[in-house]
Motif scaffolding. Structure first.
Motif, PDB file in Angstrom:
ATOM      1  N   VAL A 286      35.019 -16.007   1.637  1.00  8.90           N
ATOM      2  CA  VAL A 286      34.375 -16.907   0.684  1.00  8.90           C
ATOM      3  C   VAL A 286      34.828 -18.329   0.944  1.00  8.90           C
ATOM      4  N   GLY A 287      33.893 -19.254   0.964  1.00 11.52           N
ATOM      5  CA  GLY A 287      34.246 -20.651   1.171  1.00 11.52           C
ATOM      6  C   GLY A 287      33.179 -21.574   0.617  1.00 11.52           C
ATOM      7  N   HIS A 288      33.310 -22.859   0.882  1.00  7.02           N
ATOM      8  CA  HIS A 288      32.393 -23.842   0.304  1.00  7.02           C
ATOM      9  C   HIS A 288      32.192 -25.011   1.258  1.00  7.02           C
ATOM     10  N   GLU A 289      31.190 -25.795   0.984  1.00  4.95           N
ATOM     11  CA  GLU A 289      30.959 -27.045   1.707  1.00  4.95           C
ATOM     12  C   GLU A 289      32.177 -27.951   1.485  1.00  4.95           C
ATOM     13  N   PRO A 290      32.900 -28.298   2.563  1.00  4.47           N
ATOM     14  CA  PRO A 290      34.136 -29.064   2.370  1.00  4.47           C
ATOM     15  C   PRO A 290      33.935 -30.472   1.843  1.00  4.47           C
ATOM     16  N   GLY A 291      32.693 -30.967   1.869  1.00  4.69           N
ATOM     17  CA  GLY A 291      32.439 -32.306   1.366  1.00  4.69           C
ATOM     18  C   GLY A 291      32.287 -32.381  -0.140  1.00  4.69           C
ATOM     19  N   LEU A 292      32.290 -31.230  -0.831  1.00  2.09           N
ATOM     20  CA  LEU A 292      32.141 -31.236  -2.290  1.00  2.09           C
ATOM     21  C   LEU A 292      33.375 -31.822  -2.967  1.00  2.09           C
ATOM     22  N   GLU A 293      33.158 -32.435  -4.116  1.00  2.00           N
ATOM     23  CA  GLU A 293      34.283 -32.855  -4.941  1.00  2.00           C
ATOM     24  C   GLU A 293      35.048 -31.615  -5.397  1.00  2.00           C
ATOM     25  N   PRO A 294      36.363 -31.727  -5.625  1.00  2.00           N
ATOM     26  CA  PRO A 294      37.173 -30.545  -5.967  1.00  2.00           C
ATOM     27  C   PRO A 294      36.624 -29.730  -7.133  1.00  2.00           C
ATOM     28  N   ALA A 295      36.196 -30.376  -8.212  1.00  2.00           N
ATOM     29  CA  ALA A 295      35.684 -29.639  -9.373  1.00  2.00           C
ATOM     30  C   ALA A 295      34.386 -28.913  -9.029  1.00  2.00           C
ATOM     31  N   ASP A 296      33.517 -29.559  -8.266  1.00  2.00           N
ATOM     32  CA  ASP A 296      32.255 -28.947  -7.864  1.00  2.00           C
ATOM     33  C   ASP A 296      32.514 -27.770  -6.927  1.00  2.00           C
ATOM     34  N   ALA A 297      33.466 -27.935  -5.998  1.00  2.00           N
ATOM     35  CA  ALA A 297      33.810 -26.840  -5.086  1.00  2.00           C
ATOM     36  C   ALA A 297      34.344 -25.635  -5.862  1.00  2.00           C
ATOM     37  N   ALA A 298      35.201 -25.883  -6.857  1.00  2.00           N
ATOM     38  CA  ALA A 298      35.752 -24.788  -7.656  1.00  2.00           C
ATOM     39  C   ALA A 298      34.658 -24.063  -8.425  1.00  2.00           C
TER      40      ALA A 298
END
Length: 350
Positions: A286-298
């Motif tokens: 599981v992962g996320h777009e690394p460019g997201l802001e921390p709160a949005d990534a969480a």
């Protein structure tokens, strides 16, 4: 006891297995395969130096310990090292001598890299040995099973904007082929972003595919959580493009092994049971777009984890560097809705 040191020879693996017995830790299981004949590299092989310690009696040497140091194509800033000594020969200086010899050999690595790294479990002889010789933890990894329904499902608006409608989520939650260039791109950038503590270097599309998405890894399928698509012509015009990927989950089809070393993909088939009667968890990355802001990534990671763990348990690797995933999983560990599988793993290094 007279100890002599020499290069690794064919057949040493069998001789040492008779002395060592079964692996004491997941790291031993993983790194014993690295003990092999020394190599200068080239032709698809890595530079490697492997040394064996023999206990010599009446001119006959019996292998009792071995150590290896080798270059890695992935995470090239340090050399991997592994040392194992027979239980009845420990605390006699053999391990220290092997490490000294391996450090000397590391000075001749073609890459010019001399710093070492290793994997250990806290509280083991290997961890104590590493600490005594100046190898300090640079990362902690845990294998975690998230139980079904541990997280509340998100409520998505449908295409018409109404929350929870018939088509709710259809434009943001999608299946994606593991060969997708779009998925490969975000997976590679995410992996690099969470390994700033031990850089993997520049990952090519082929490397990302081979490491995480190829059939040989067991990659079985992927779903992505996208941003809401927007139209360049205003809210009243249907978008022509999908929103960018916010988070992803890749599942693996091979049977899960709870004793497997962290960091190695492999998954269980949902619906089957372990010997203890629990459903076998599916292994996921599981992962996320690394460019997201921390709160949005969480938020994105929590939402996609809630979807994939809604009906069946999932197993994932949780590194301390995975801030968004930790934000979702650590509260579940505290509440008993997730559980650790096996001991922690520490990466220790110069």
């Amino acid at each position: 006891m007279a100890i002599e040191y020499r290069e690794w020879r064919e057949g040493d693996d069998l001789a040492l297995l008779e002395i060592w017995g079964g692996p004491e830790t997941a790291q031993a299981r993983q790194f014993r395969s690295a003990l092999a004949v020394s190599s200068d590299g080239g032709a698809g092989t890595s530079w490697r130096r492997c040394i064996v310690a023999e206990d010599v009696l009446d001119g006959v040497g019996i292998p009792v310990a071995a150590g290896v140091v080798y270059e890695a194509s992935l995470h090239p800033e340090r050399l991997w090292t592994y040392i194992e000594v027979a239980r009845d020969h420990r605390r006699s200086g053999i391990g220290a001598t092997l490490l000294t010899m391996l450090r000397r050999e590391a000075g001749h690595a073609p890459s010019g890299v001399e710093k070492l790294r290793a994997k250990v479990e806290p509280g083991t002889p290997g961890a104590a040995f590493a600490e005594a010789f100046g190898l300090v933890p640079i990362q902690r990894s845990r294998l975690v099973v998230v139980e079904p329904g541990a997280l509340k499902l998100p409520v998505f608006p449908d295409d018409g904007g109404a929350a929870g409608g018939e088509n709710a989520g259809s434009d943001v939650v999608m299946d994606l082929a593991t060969g997708s260039v779009e998925l490969t791109d975000v997976v590679g950038r995410y992996y690099s972003s969470i390994h700033g503590w031990d850089s993997p270097g520049v990952l090519s599309v082929g490397q990302v595919q081979k490491l995480f998405l190829d059939e040989l890894t067991g990659a079985h399928g992927a779903i992505v959580l996208r941003a809401r698509p927007e139209s360049a012509f205003g809210a009243g015009v249907k978008p022509t493009k999908k929103g960018r990927i916010r988070a992803f989950a890749v599942s693996y089809a091979a049977p899960a092994d709870p004793d497997a070393a962290p960091g190695v993909p492999g998954t269980g088939a949902a619906g089957t049971e372990n010997a203890d009667g629990r459903e076998t968890p599916t292994d996921v990355f599981v992962g996320h777009e690394p460019g997201l802001e921390p709160a949005d990534a969480a938020d994105a990671v929590r939402d996609i984890l809630s979807l994939i763990a809604y009906q069946h348990p999932v197993m994932l690797e949780l590194d301390d560097s995975m801030a968004a995933l930790r934000a979702a999983v650590e509260p579940l560990l505290d509440s008993g809705k997730a559980r650790l599988v096996g001991p922690e793993t520490l990466v220790v290094a110069d």
